[in-house]
Each structure stands twice: as C-alpha cells, then as structure tokens.
Design a protein around this motif. Sequence first.
Motif, PDB file in Angstrom:
ATOM      1  N   LYS A   1     -13.199  18.447  -3.270  1.00 17.49           N
ATOM      2  CA  LYS A   1     -12.047  18.594  -2.379  1.00 17.49           C
ATOM      3  C   LYS A   1     -12.497  18.886  -0.959  1.00 17.49           C
ATOM      4  O   LYS A   1     -13.371  19.712  -0.725  1.00 17.49           O
ATOM      5  N   GLY A   2     -11.886  18.178  -0.023  1.00 14.28           N
ATOM      6  CA  GLY A   2     -12.228  18.362   1.382  1.00 14.28           C
ATOM      7  C   GLY A   2     -13.433  17.560   1.840  1.00 14.28           C
ATOM      8  O   GLY A   2     -13.691  17.466   3.042  1.00 14.28           O
ATOM      9  N   ARG A   3     -14.160  16.961   0.905  1.00 11.34           N
ATOM     10  CA  ARG A   3     -15.329  16.154   1.266  1.00 11.34           C
ATOM     11  C   ARG A   3     -15.148  14.688   0.889  1.00 11.34           C
ATOM     12  O   ARG A   3     -15.639  13.799   1.599  1.00 11.34           O
ATOM     13  N   PHE A   4     -14.476  14.420  -0.214  1.00 11.58           N
ATOM     14  CA  PHE A   4     -14.277  13.054  -0.698  1.00 11.58           C
ATOM     15  C   PHE A   4     -12.822  12.647  -0.500  1.00 11.58           C
ATOM     16  O   PHE A   4     -11.910  13.462  -0.615  1.00 11.58           O
ATOM     17  N   THR A   5     -12.621  11.342  -0.253  1.00 13.71           N
ATOM     18  CA  THR A   5     -11.277  10.794  -0.122  1.00 13.71           C
ATOM     19  C   THR A   5     -11.173   9.503  -0.918  1.00 13.71           C
ATOM     20  O   THR A   5     -11.974   8.585  -0.723  1.00 13.71           O
ATOM     21  N   ILE A   6     -10.200   9.451  -1.801  1.00 14.74           N
ATOM     22  CA  ILE A   6      -9.950   8.245  -2.580  1.00 14.74           C
ATOM     23  C   ILE A   6      -8.845   7.445  -1.913  1.00 14.74           C
ATOM     24  O   ILE A   6      -7.884   8.014  -1.370  1.00 14.74           O
ATOM     25  N   SER A   7      -8.985   6.131  -1.923  1.00 12.59           N
ATOM     26  CA  SER A   7      -7.961   5.276  -1.325  1.00 12.59           C
ATOM     27  C   SER A   7      -8.014   3.909  -2.001  1.00 12.59           C
ATOM     28  O   SER A   7      -8.903   3.636  -2.809  1.00 12.59           O
ATOM     29  N   ARG A   8      -7.069   3.069  -1.664  1.00 13.58           N
ATOM     30  CA  ARG A   8      -7.046   1.726  -2.227  1.00 13.58           C
ATOM     31  C   ARG A   8      -6.355   0.772  -1.278  1.00 13.58           C
ATOM     32  O   ARG A   8      -5.506   1.187  -0.472  1.00 13.58           O
ATOM     33  N   ASP A   9      -6.705  -0.493  -1.401  1.00 14.43           N
ATOM     34  CA  ASP A   9      -6.058  -1.568  -0.655  1.00 14.43           C
ATOM     35  C   ASP A   9      -5.647  -2.606  -1.688  1.00 14.43           C
ATOM     36  O   ASP A   9      -6.472  -3.433  -2.111  1.00 14.43           O
ATOM     37  N   ASN A  10      -4.406  -2.542  -2.118  1.00 12.15           N
ATOM     38  CA  ASN A  10      -3.962  -3.435  -3.185  1.00 12.15           C
ATOM     39  C   ASN A  10      -3.973  -4.906  -2.759  1.00 12.15           C
ATOM     40  O   ASN A  10      -4.134  -5.793  -3.594  1.00 12.15           O
ATOM     41  N   ALA A  11      -3.814  -5.157  -1.476  1.00 11.32           N
ATOM     42  CA  ALA A  11      -3.866  -6.543  -1.003  1.00 11.32           C
ATOM     43  C   ALA A  11      -5.256  -7.144  -1.201  1.00 11.32           C
ATOM     44  O   ALA A  11      -5.403  -8.355  -1.355  1.00 11.32           O
ATOM     45  N   LYS A  12      -6.259  -6.282  -1.199  1.00 10.93           N
ATOM     46  CA  LYS A  12      -7.644  -6.733  -1.387  1.00 10.93           C
ATOM     47  C   LYS A  12      -8.155  -6.463  -2.793  1.00 10.93           C
ATOM     48  O   LYS A  12      -9.325  -6.710  -3.088  1.00 10.93           O
ATOM     49  N   ASN A  13      -7.279  -5.900  -3.657  1.00 13.63           N
ATOM     50  CA  ASN A  13      -7.691  -5.544  -5.024  1.00 13.63           C
ATOM     51  C   ASN A  13      -8.942  -4.679  -5.027  1.00 13.63           C
ATOM     52  O   ASN A  13      -9.862  -4.874  -5.841  1.00 13.63           O
ATOM     53  N   THR A  14      -8.975  -3.725  -4.145  1.00 15.50           N
ATOM     54  CA  THR A  14     -10.161  -2.898  -3.982  1.00 15.50           C
ATOM     55  C   THR A  14      -9.784  -1.435  -3.834  1.00 15.50           C
ATOM     56  O   THR A  14      -8.819  -1.109  -3.129  1.00 15.50           O
ATOM     57  N   GLY A  15     -10.560  -0.588  -4.490  1.00 16.76           N
ATOM     58  CA  GLY A  15     -10.430   0.841  -4.319  1.00 16.76           C
ATOM     59  C   GLY A  15     -11.665   1.390  -3.635  1.00 16.76           C
ATOM     60  O   GLY A  15     -12.731   0.754  -3.619  1.00 16.76           O
TER      61      GLY A  15
ATOM     62  N   TRP B   1      -0.871   4.077  -8.537  1.00 20.56           N
ATOM     63  CA  TRP B   1      -0.926   2.652  -8.217  1.00 20.56           C
ATOM     64  C   TRP B   1      -0.562   2.376  -6.759  1.00 20.56           C
ATOM     65  O   TRP B   1      -1.076   1.459  -6.135  1.00 20.56           O
ATOM     66  N   ASN B   2       0.322   3.193  -6.193  1.00 22.12           N
ATOM     67  CA  ASN B   2       0.768   2.960  -4.809  1.00 22.12           C
ATOM     68  C   ASN B   2       0.142   3.925  -3.818  1.00 22.12           C
ATOM     69  O   ASN B   2       0.514   3.945  -2.651  1.00 22.12           O
ATOM     70  N   GLY B   3      -0.795   4.720  -4.291  1.00 23.72           N
ATOM     71  CA  GLY B   3      -1.437   5.679  -3.403  1.00 23.72           C
ATOM     72  C   GLY B   3      -0.602   6.893  -3.078  1.00 23.72           C
ATOM     73  O   GLY B   3      -0.981   7.694  -2.226  1.00 23.72           O
ATOM     74  N   GLY B   4       0.521   7.053  -3.763  1.00 25.40           N
ATOM     75  CA  GLY B   4       1.430   8.127  -3.422  1.00 25.40           C
ATOM     76  C   GLY B   4       1.015   9.492  -3.905  1.00 25.40           C
ATOM     77  O   GLY B   4       1.491  10.508  -3.399  1.00 25.40           O
ATOM     78  N   SER B   5       0.129   9.538  -4.865  1.00 27.40           N
ATOM     79  CA  SER B   5      -0.311  10.821  -5.419  1.00 27.40           C
ATOM     80  C   SER B   5      -1.791  10.759  -5.721  1.00 27.40           C
ATOM     81  O   SER B   5      -2.290   9.750  -6.247  1.00 27.40           O
ATOM     82  N   THR B   6      -2.495  11.831  -5.376  1.00 28.37           N
ATOM     83  CA  THR B   6      -3.932  11.891  -5.615  1.00 28.37           C
ATOM     84  C   THR B   6      -4.285  13.203  -6.305  1.00 28.37           C
ATOM     85  O   THR B   6      -3.521  14.172  -6.290  1.00 28.37           O
ATOM     86  N   SER B   7      -5.446  13.220  -6.900  1.00 25.70           N
ATOM     87  CA  SER B   7      -6.004  14.462  -7.437  1.00 25.70           C
ATOM     88  C   SER B   7      -7.513  14.421  -7.259  1.00 25.70           C
ATOM     89  O   SER B   7      -8.114  13.339  -7.240  1.00 25.70           O
ATOM     90  N   TYR B   8      -8.103  15.601  -7.101  1.00 25.01           N
ATOM     91  CA  TYR B   8      -9.534  15.713  -6.855  1.00 25.01           C
ATOM     92  C   TYR B   8     -10.122  16.838  -7.696  1.00 25.01           C
ATOM     93  O   TYR B   8      -9.468  17.856  -7.954  1.00 25.01           O
ATOM     94  N   ALA B   9     -11.363  16.658  -8.068  1.00 27.77           N
ATOM     95  CA  ALA B   9     -12.101  17.769  -8.657  1.00 27.77           C
ATOM     96  C   ALA B   9     -12.337  18.825  -7.579  1.00 27.77           C
ATOM     97  O   ALA B   9     -12.519  18.492  -6.403  1.00 27.77           O
ATOM     98  N   ASP B  10     -12.347  20.081  -7.978  1.00 28.72           N
ATOM     99  CA  ASP B  10     -12.549  21.152  -7.003  1.00 28.72           C
ATOM    100  C   ASP B  10     -13.867  20.990  -6.250  1.00 28.72           C
ATOM    101  O   ASP B  10     -13.961  21.335  -5.071  1.00 28.72           O
ATOM    102  N   SER B  11     -14.862  20.448  -6.918  1.00 29.01           N
ATOM    103  CA  SER B  11     -16.192  20.336  -6.318  1.00 29.01           C
ATOM    104  C   SER B  11     -16.252  19.340  -5.162  1.00 29.01           C
ATOM    105  O   SER B  11     -17.208  19.374  -4.382  1.00 29.01           O
TER     106      SER B  11
END
Length: 124
Positions: free
Chosen positions: A65-79, A53-63
């Motif tokens: 990793k290193g190419r995709f980045t997940i993030s979020r902006d809670n002020a904008k209610n958007t991921g 919820w706070n962006g403090g921990s992430t996980s990725y599929a091996d396929s």
Amino acid sequence: QVQLAESGGGLVQAGGSLRLSCAASGRTFSRYAMGWFRQPPGKEREFVAALTWNGGSTSYADSVKGRFTISRDNAKNTGYLQMNSLKPEDTAIYYCAAGSLVTPTPHPWQYNYWGQGTQVTVSS
C-alpha cells in the motif's frame, strides 16, 4: 478462455521502480476482475493487488500500500502494476490473474485464469 502474458519484470535497485504489464487475449478482458500475485523465493504465492472490471474498486496487500498501483486499460486489453520504492523483499515472480468476480478479492482460488509470471529482482 482468457490468455494472460506478463511482461516488464527485471532487475532493479532498491528504491527504484518497475511497471508490469499483463496482456490479455481470448475472451473479453473487460468482463473480468484482475489481480496481481507474487511468489517470493521459497515461499507460497501471496496477494499483491486487485481491481474490478471497470477499475471502480481496488484492494492492496498491506505490504505494498502506498507504493504499488494497479490499473487497467480495457481498450488495450491490458492491466498494469506500477511498483515504486521497491524493496529487496519485493523480489518474487509476479503473476497476473483474471476472474469472474464482482469484488477485488485477494483469494487466488477465486481467479480462473493465470499468466506464466515475470521475475522481479530488487537488489539492496
């Protein structure tokens, strides 16, 4: 209830980039962990990435990793899902999901809310 709506999909050449967005409405999005999943043609839905919820921990599929980045902006209610160095095998319908989770789990059944999906097509 949380309503999710994905956007940003499209057609891109191999090696290109796309950024997917997941706009949330309803209950406070910031209370939920967020995940991205995808369903390639003729295949089952698979995990891509997840974020607490706070962006403090992430996980990725091996396929991805290193190419995709997940993030979020809670002020904008958007991921977001930034996808770089795209490959034809990344072609799929991409879904965002939200769940009352404390860890960025890869298991789809643990997510409570889902968007309708956005198509990503990567040409070779």
